[in-house]
Design an enzyme around this catalytic site. Structure first.
Site, PDB file in Angstrom:
ATOM      1  N   ASP A  26       0.849  -1.186   0.000  1.00 27.53           N
ATOM      2  CA  ASP A  26       0.000   0.000   0.000  1.00 27.53           C
ATOM      3  C   ASP A  26       0.894   1.249   0.000  1.00 27.53           C
ATOM      4  OD1 ASP A  26      -2.997   0.808   0.473  1.00 27.53           O
ATOM      5  OD2 ASP A  26      -1.894   1.962   1.975  1.00 27.53           O
ATOM      6  N   ASP A  66      -8.752  -6.864  -5.513  1.00 23.89           N
ATOM      7  CA  ASP A  66      -8.379  -5.791  -4.602  1.00 23.89           C
ATOM      8  C   ASP A  66      -9.304  -4.596  -4.820  1.00 23.89           C
ATOM      9  OD1 ASP A  66      -7.100  -3.694  -3.249  1.00 23.89           O
ATOM     10  OD2 ASP A  66      -5.112  -4.523  -3.632  1.00 23.89           O
ATOM     11  N   HIS A  94      -6.761  -7.004  -0.895  1.00 21.79           N
ATOM     12  CA  HIS A  94      -5.689  -6.020  -0.730  1.00 21.79           C
ATOM     13  C   HIS A  94      -4.647  -6.453   0.304  1.00 21.79           C
ATOM     14  CE1 HIS A  94      -3.816  -2.126  -1.122  1.00 21.79           C
ATOM     15  NE2 HIS A  94      -4.005  -1.828   0.153  1.00 21.79           N
TER      16      HIS A  94
END
Length: 407
Positions: free
Chosen positions: A230, A356, A384
């Site tokens: 991320d 995701d 994710h």
């Protein structure tokens, strides 16, 4: 120990049939010595393929199974190998009490145990024992199959994404350590067990300070593999620019892999790729009042499963629901300054996640096209958070990447 190797003594050849028979009759074979080696190291068990029968050149006499057992001659290399193994086993038995792990590691290491190369099933106990071999790092067996890695490919540093903490890597930490890697998972500022006020973090240098401090304190000549998830992708990019000589390669796992003069917000602002759940699950925090820009981004806990953990086991969702923290807004808006000489000198790899909702696949592919990495991998059926939903798949990819050639 000498008695345990007595059965390795070769039988002298004879060219006369009568003499051979007389020798057998006048010198009956001694009773076999009691074996103290495990069955899988014994010459009377699985390694019989290393021995051969020697018959008199002038005779075609066939021996009974009992006589045949005492007319065996062993190859010198085989005898030497067994002697070395037995000696090592005995010495390590005296030095450590955990004999189970020693036998397990010898069982897995001796390549001559299974000369056909076929698969072997481990017992339930063998499968349950730890695979750590730190105490046997100096033990080398002949013909041992070893996968060698350079020192700069043995140490992973795991950097979490926005809202997460070092806790989210717990499955990957365990798997990598079982594979004999060194692993460190860091809490970025205001994340996990780092209790800095999230609203006070206004820059990427503040947010990534635990990572840059870690790299600054590495021993001279030491290199690590950075893994970012991320917004952790922006953090490892920042660290790569600062410490290029301390990073052997970088792996972006469903992460923001930015180009020069680009911010994470630039990526997330591509509204056409974002779903409705993406926008509803996040809310701005205005610690300085709504007349100023947001200070953090928080999550709607009721939407965490749909947003970040749609393929994650329920127990891990429960863990996340009590562990997630707000994301500082300042670092998300900061544009990176990345150079070809520093950031560009390090091999990059990208791991895509195909289910995701937080960083949809089109966004991932857009970043890959804008700044192509050395190689791209994909984890199918992952949300994710592949470290929770697909840990085995992610572990295999990380291990594979560590063995790939890099700059």
């Amino acid at each position: 120990m000498g008695n345990s190797l007595a059965c390795f003594s070769p039988i002298t050849r004879t060219s006369n049939k009568a003499a051979a028979a007389a020798a057998v009759e006048s010198n009956p074979p001694p009773p076999p010595a009691k074996e103290i080696l495990p069955p899988w190291l014994s010459p009377s068990a699985a390694l019989r393929k290393s021995r051969k029968l020697l018959y008199s050149p002038s005779s075609k006499k066939s021996y009974s199974s009992k006589e045949e057992e005492h007319h065996l001659v062993y190859d010198d290399s085989y005898i030497k190998q067994q002697a070395q193994i037995a000696s090592m086993l005995y010495q390590h038995h005296l030095m450590q009490s955990n004999g189970g792990d020693l036998l397990l590691n010898l069982d897995r290491s001796v390549s001559s145990k299974n000369p056909t190369g076929g698969p072997k099933k481990l017992s339930r106990r063998s499968r349950s024992l730890s695979s750590s071999t730190a105490s046997l790092s100096s033990l080398h067996l002949p013909n041992q199959d070893v996968i060698t890695r350079s020192d700069d490919c043995k140490h992973f540093v795991l950097v979490h994404g926005g809202g997460f903490g070092a806790w989210c890597w717990y499955k990957i930490i365990a798997l990598l350590k079982e594979s004999n890697f060194e692993v460190d998972a860091l809490d970025l500022s205001g994340s996990g067990s780092n209790f800095c006020d999230t609203n006070s973090i206004t820059s990427l240098s503040q947010f990534a300070a635990p990572l840059t401090q870690f790299l600054a304190n590495l021993d001279k000549g030491k290199k690590v593999i950075l893994v970012g998830h991320d917004i952790g992708g922006a953090c490892i990019s920042y660290a790569m620019e600062m410490f290029p000589s301390k990073v052997s390669m970088a792996i972006f796992v469903a992460a923001t892999m930015l180009t020069n003069d680009q911010s994470a917000l630039d990526v997330f602002s591509q509204q056409s790729c974002l779903s409705d759940i993406n926008q509803r699950a996040q809310k701005f925090v205005y610690a300085n009042g709504k007349n100023h820009q947001p200070t953090a981004i928080d999550f709607d806990k009721s939407l965490l499963e749909d947003f970040l953990f749609n393929r994650t086991p329920s127990k891990d969702i429960a863990l996340a629901s009590v562990s997630m923290r707000p994301v500082p807004f300042g670092p998300v808006t900061e544009k990176l300054s990345l150079s070809a000489a520093k950031y560009g000198s390090i091999s990059r790899f990208y791991v895509k996640t195909d289910d995701d909702f937080a960083l949809p696949r089109p966004l991932q592919e857009s970043m890959i096209q804008s700044s192509p990495p050395q190689q791209v991998f994909e984890i199918r059926g992952s949300d994710h958070s592949p470290f929770l939903s697909k840990p085995q798949s992610l572990h295999r990819i990380l291990t594979e990447i560590s063995n790939l050639p890099h700059r």
